[in-house]
Every structure is written in structure tokens, then in C-alpha cells.
Design an enzyme around this catalytic site. Sequence first.
Site, short mmCIF file in Angstrom:
data_model
loop_
_atom_site.label_atom_id
_atom_site.label_comp_id
_atom_site.label_asym_id
_atom_site.label_seq_id
_atom_site.Cartn_x
_atom_site.Cartn_y
_atom_site.Cartn_z
CE LYS A 102 -71.84 18.88 -64.52
NZ LYS A 102 -70.92 18.80 -65.67
NE ARG A 107 -67.02 14.24 -63.57
CZ ARG A 107 -66.54 15.41 -63.13
NH1 ARG A 107 -65.92 15.47 -61.98
NH2 ARG A 107 -66.66 16.49 -63.86
NE ARG A 131 -65.34 26.25 -66.70
CZ ARG A 131 -66.02 25.14 -66.35
NH1 ARG A 131 -67.34 25.19 -66.22
NH2 ARG A 131 -65.42 24.00 -66.18
NE ARG A 139 -62.63 24.35 -63.27
CZ ARG A 139 -63.69 23.55 -63.33
NH1 ARG A 139 -64.90 24.02 -63.07
NH2 ARG A 139 -63.55 22.29 -63.64
NE ARG A 160 -62.24 18.58 -67.02
CZ ARG A 160 -62.36 19.90 -67.17
NH1 ARG A 160 -61.38 20.60 -67.72
NH2 ARG A 160 -63.45 20.51 -66.80
#
Length: 372
Positions: free
Chosen positions: A196, A271, A310, A316, A328
Amino acid sequence: MKIIKLHDLYFKPFINKEEISTIVKRLALQVKNDLPKDEIPIFVGILNGCFLFAADFIREFKGNCEVSFVKLASYEGTSTTEEVKHLVGINEDLTGRTVIILEDIIDTGATLQEIYNIFRDKNVKTLKVASLFFKPDVFKKELPINYIGKSIEDKFIVGYGLDYNKLGRNYPAIYQLTTQPKMKNIVLFGPPGAGKGTQATLLKEKYNLLHISTGDVFRFNIKNETALGKLAKSFMDKGDLVPDEVTINMLKAEVEKNADANGFIFDGFPRTESQAIALDEFLAEKGEQINGMVALEVPEDLLVGRLLERGKTSGRTDDTDEGKIRNRFNEYNTKTAILKDFYQAQGNYYGINGVGNINEITTRLSEVFDTL
Ligand code: IMP
């Protein structure tokens, strides 16, 4: 509540059904309290607009009563013609009776004048008028209105029985005329790691939109140790989603900061269904709306791999631990996928194949953006 379109015009939410219900109850009680004990009034609804108001009012009226209707018409489009047509008259003998007129809305008063003319020679004992809405700025007559539900500004409204060229009567709430929405607001949707952020960066340039990434907004707040940031961090560290209210307030502030934008790409928000409803309401107040939810669809195992990659470079913390990542996904699957149904029900959902190289996916997304 969202913006609605009737024929060529747009209407934004104005008075919700809870408020209408409170007003109607209050009117029914006031009317009852003013009547002599054991008096049986005749309520006369002025059709068509009053049919919902009359139905609700009469059910709230505690006591015996009779009900009748008169059909008058003065409006064409969104302005009054001042010439009132009688379409259905009154048949009952009203001699010595207490008549209470139920009107949906009094605007110039032309219709009200006609009502007084009709009932003048009917030998009634008492004639009173109850109007759900009243536009004091345009009322031109010196005629009594005994009960007013709510005075409103001189803007055309629809819903709860009121129409614009025959449409809009069936909405349970009241909507007010607004300008055509100016923004292109898109919810970019998809599970964590679906791409995204990457796509939003490309698309915001192409369409001159602002990209609001919930993740970035959170990280900014966390880095600067704002009160909301600290709160959000405690949830993110566990791999949980941040509570709706915190998220919504952060996002609203972001939109307010950029009120002149051509539109927004919402990335990572909403969300949950309650966030989606809050976003719809927030935008509708501004005369704006979500034009579409565009969702990247990618298989889950592919995503776990992408996220761990990532996490090696992004810094992160929520991307370095497969357990947290899976957590998640669980959140996503149990709560967020509901949003697909939510936007689908609005006819606003667009699923896009999110597997492929970046350019291919941008092209697929652009094809949808162009139509929104
Ligand atoms: P008046 O005769 O100008 O007072 O207008 C009264 C009638 O016009 C109402 O009974 C409605 O049918 C219509 N009307 C007035 N204002 C509105 C509005 O804002 N929306 C829809 N209908 C309206």
C-alpha cells in the site's frame, strides 16, 4: 450517514433520526398537555411530505384521536411556486372539533395560508398548527404556528418524508443541500505488506492527492512522544491495533491540516467498521465522501516473507518478529476484512491483484482510480 445524490443534486447529513425522534416525542407531548382533558382532536396531515412525521407523531400521542389527510402541493424542484394546488380535500364534518394540522415544513407560508383558508369556514372549535420544521428567514406571513419542532436555516432539505422532485422521501434522516464533492478520497486497502505504502507514493503524485499513512502518522507521534503517540506505542509494541478513538483523532487532525487538498489516499485506515463509519461521517460533514476502497489482494505467505525482508532495513520493530506479524494478520482477518463487506454494500469496493511488479500493480490501480 453519507452524502446522497438525488437527480442532479447532492445532500449532506443534517439531522439524524435520533434527533428527529426526540423532536417528534416532544411535540406530541406538548400538544397533549395543551388539550382539555378528554378532548379528542382530529389530526390533519398535509400530504405528501408529512406522511412519516404524521405516522410517528400519532404513535407518540397518548390519548384518543382521529386522523385525516389533505393533499396540497406548492413546490417544484427546490423552490416554492407560491401557488398551492388542492389535490385531496377534507371530507369530515369538523363542526365544533379541535383540529391540529401536522405539517412537515413551513417555508414561505403559502401552504399555511391555504390551510387557514380551507379551515376558516369549517366551524371548528380550535385550529392549531404543528410543523416539524420551520424556516424563519423566509416565512412571509403573519399567521400563527402553534408548535415548531425545529427552526432551520433557509437551505433545501430532504428525507423523512421530504422530497426533491419526488426522490428522497424514504431516508430516515434529514439531509441538506450541498455542493458537489470536490475531493477524490480513496481508501487503499490490503493486509500488512501488500504494498500500500509504495503504491500510495506513486499514485499521490499521479493524481495530486495527499497520502495519509496511519503508520507514518503514528510513527511521527511516537517519535515526538506526543500523548497520543505514547498511547499508540504501547499497543503497537504488542502487535495489537491501536484503539479506534486514538486513531480517528490522529487522522482527523491530519485531514484538517490539509483542508485544501484535492483529496486523500487513506493507507492503513480505516481498519475497523466503526472507523469506516466515523470516516464517512467526518467527511460527510464537510460535503465530501469516500469515492472508493481499492484493495490489493496478495496471498498471506508471500506477505510474511515481504514483511520480514522489510524489517531487516526499515527499523520497524513490528516487522522483525514473525509472531507479531502473524498477530497482525489475525487482527486483519478478524476485524478488517469486514470492511470489504462494508464498502461492497456501498458499491464502493474494488479488488486489485497485488501480485506482480510495482509498475504492473500501479497500472492496475490507475485503471480504477481513473473511474472514481
Ligand atoms: P411553503 O408553502 O413555502 O411554506 O412551503 C411548504 C411546502 O413546501 C412543504 O409542505 C414542503 O412540501 C415544501 N418545502 C418547503 N421547504 C422544503 C425543503 O427544504 N425541502 C423539501 N420540501 C420543502
